[in-house]
Design a protein around this motif. Structure first.
Motif, PDB file in Angstrom:
ATOM      1  N   GLU B  32       0.809  -1.217   0.000  1.00 49.79           N
ATOM      2  CA  GLU B  32       0.000   0.000   0.000  1.00 49.79           C
ATOM      3  C   GLU B  32       0.847   1.273   0.000  1.00 49.79           C
ATOM      4  O   GLU B  32       0.483   2.263  -0.633  1.00 49.79           O
ATOM      5  N   LYS B  35       1.878   2.266  -3.331  1.00 51.41           N
ATOM      6  CA  LYS B  35       0.779   2.665  -4.217  1.00 51.41           C
ATOM      7  C   LYS B  35       0.133   3.990  -3.841  1.00 51.41           C
ATOM      8  O   LYS B  35      -0.643   4.521  -4.613  1.00 51.41           O
ATOM      9  N   ALA B  36       0.429   4.491  -2.652  1.00 49.91           N
ATOM     10  CA  ALA B  36      -0.126   5.790  -2.265  1.00 49.91           C
ATOM     11  C   ALA B  36       0.507   6.879  -3.110  1.00 49.91           C
ATOM     12  O   ALA B  36       1.736   6.968  -3.193  1.00 49.91           O
ATOM     13  N   THR B  37      -0.322   7.695  -3.753  1.00 50.98           N
ATOM     14  CA  THR B  37       0.198   8.740  -4.635  1.00 50.98           C
ATOM     15  C   THR B  37      -0.134  10.147  -4.170  1.00 50.98           C
ATOM     16  O   THR B  37       0.428  11.114  -4.669  1.00 50.98           O
ATOM     17  N   GLN B  41      -6.004   9.185   0.422  1.00 51.90           N
ATOM     18  CA  GLN B  41      -6.444   7.972  -0.260  1.00 51.90           C
ATOM     19  C   GLN B  41      -6.685   6.863   0.761  1.00 51.90           C
ATOM     20  O   GLN B  41      -5.982   6.760   1.756  1.00 51.90           O
ATOM     21  N   LEU B  42      -7.657   6.008   0.454  1.00 53.22           N
ATOM     22  CA  LEU B  42      -8.090   4.948   1.356  1.00 53.22           C
ATOM     23  C   LEU B  42      -7.544   3.608   0.890  1.00 53.22           C
ATOM     24  O   LEU B  42      -7.686   3.249  -0.285  1.00 53.22           O
ATOM     25  N   LEU B  43      -6.960   2.846   1.816  1.00 49.99           N
ATOM     26  CA  LEU B  43      -6.431   1.518   1.494  1.00 49.99           C
ATOM     27  C   LEU B  43      -7.570   0.510   1.439  1.00 49.99           C
ATOM     28  O   LEU B  43      -8.332   0.370   2.401  1.00 49.99           O
ATOM     29  N   MET B  53      -5.236   1.951  -3.522  1.00 48.47           N
ATOM     30  CA  MET B  53      -5.545   3.169  -2.789  1.00 48.47           C
ATOM     31  C   MET B  53      -6.661   3.882  -3.549  1.00 48.47           C
ATOM     32  O   MET B  53      -6.499   4.248  -4.714  1.00 48.47           O
TER      33      MET B  53
END
Lengths: 183, 177
Positions: B32, B35-37, B41-43, B53
């Motif tokens: 995760e 992938k957070a950009t 954002q929610l996992l 995310m």
């Protein structure tokens, strides 16, 4: 906060050193959800690119009834305050969803009772209020929501419900609940 | 890339370049944090050994619109509307200030549509039979639709063609899963 390192593409002849191992198997592992999880029933959201934190749903309730006739939004003081809750610094990224419910009515025909959430950075507004023009015989308990964005996440942020009438009659609000999902 | 079940190495085994890439680099790129950009954002899970995310979206339309349509229709150029990327399920929250403003007393309805995948309907709508303005929200958990990026917007309709439904302060929020 543990810093995330972009995973390395290894190459032949380039020995696997302690720095690489510490970055890939130390720091990066410590920046994942299992390493950061501290509570049950939480969830994860991002603070920014390659940076996540645990989040927790927040909830507050005030069951007692309060009355008010003014047409500007106010918070109630004792003995029927709130509900309100404090989002501590770092507990969200600046975005959170507030959902609230209230049993709202007015003692005068044509009188409206409104209820909206606000934060330290945002005043309550009709755009996201609960609104009922019903009388005391119309004991609606209704909900509304607001996705707050751009909020200050570096200091504590007080989220609370505010109340007003449309300027006619006396409004009453009871069974008030406030739920916040931080992102 | 995809997640690969971590290998159990044995004593004396030579760690290959391929193993380092498969089990360390590529798997780390599937977690995760990689992938957070952006903030907020929610996992969520997106399948076996797969996470994503998701970005919560909301939209608001203040304008007052009316209809006498007895089937769900968009108003105000399809507002409010959001575009969300999801894995086949989402929480949808919406609210409006609404009433019947003319004609026969009848139910006035407002509910969500996922364009091409879910049509608005009575059993996922907020409904009111009152000439007094009332504003409140509805909530609906939609699941089992095809994953992708879709437009979610509000529809409006009344139960009697001789009723005029009036809507204002319309809002929608979608939490994609």
């Amino acid at each position: 906060m543990t810093t995330w390192h972009t995973p390395i593409t290894f190459s032949t002849g380039n020995p696997l050193g302690a720095t690489s191992l510490n970055w890939m198997l130390g720091d990066n592992m410590n920046a994942t959800a299992p390493a950061l999880a501290a509570n049950v029933a939480s969830y994860f959201a991002s603070n920014g690119a390659n940076d996540i934190s645990e989040r927790k749903v927040r909830w507050a309730e005030t069951n007692s009834s309060a009355a008010y006739s003014g047409s500007t939004y106010v918070a109630f003081a004792d003995p029927s305050p709130g509900p309100s809750l404090t989002l501590e610094a770092g507990s969200h990224s600046g975005t959170f969803l507030a959902i609230w419910g209230v049993r709202a009515y007015n003692n005068t025909s044509g009188g409206g009772s409104f209820c909206a959430a606000r934060t330290d950075n945002t005043v309550a507004a009709d755009d996201w209020c609960v609104q009922n023009f019903g009388a005391s015989t119309d004991l609606y308990r209704v909900f509304s929501f607001k996705l707050f964005t751009g909020q200050n996440h570096l200091t504590d942020n007080l989220v609370r419900l505010n109340y007003r009438t449309n300027g006619t009659g006396q409004g009453s609000w009871a069974q008030r609940v406030l739920i916040v999902l931080p992102f | 890339m995809a997640w690969t079940t971590p290998k159990t190495w044995v004593a004396g085994e030579v760690i290959t370049l391929s193993d380092l890439h498969t089990y360390i680099r590529d798997n780390l790129n599937e977690v995760e944090t990689a992938k957070a950009t952006a903030a907020g954002q929610l996992l969520v899970t997106s399948g076996a050994n797969s996470v994503a995310m998701r970005t919560v979206q909301s939209s608001y339309a203040d304008a007052t619109v009316t209809t006498s349509s007895t089937s769900p229709t968009t108003l105000g150029s399809g507002t409010p509307s959001v575009s969300v990327t999801h894995g086949g399920a989402m929480w949808i929250f919406w609210a409006a200030r609404f009433r019947y403003s003319a004609g026969t007393a009848s139910l006035v309805n407002c509910g969500p549509e996922v364009v091409g995948k879910y049509t608005a309907r009575d059993n996922s709508a907020i409904r009111l039979n009152d000439s007094q303005r009332t504003r409140f929200m509805g909530g609906f958990f939609l699941f089992g639709i095809t994953a992708g990026t879709d437009t979610v917007r509000l529809n409006y309709w009344v139960n009697s063609g001789s009723t005029t439904g009036e809507y204002a302060q319309r809002a929608i929020c979608v939490i994609p899963l």
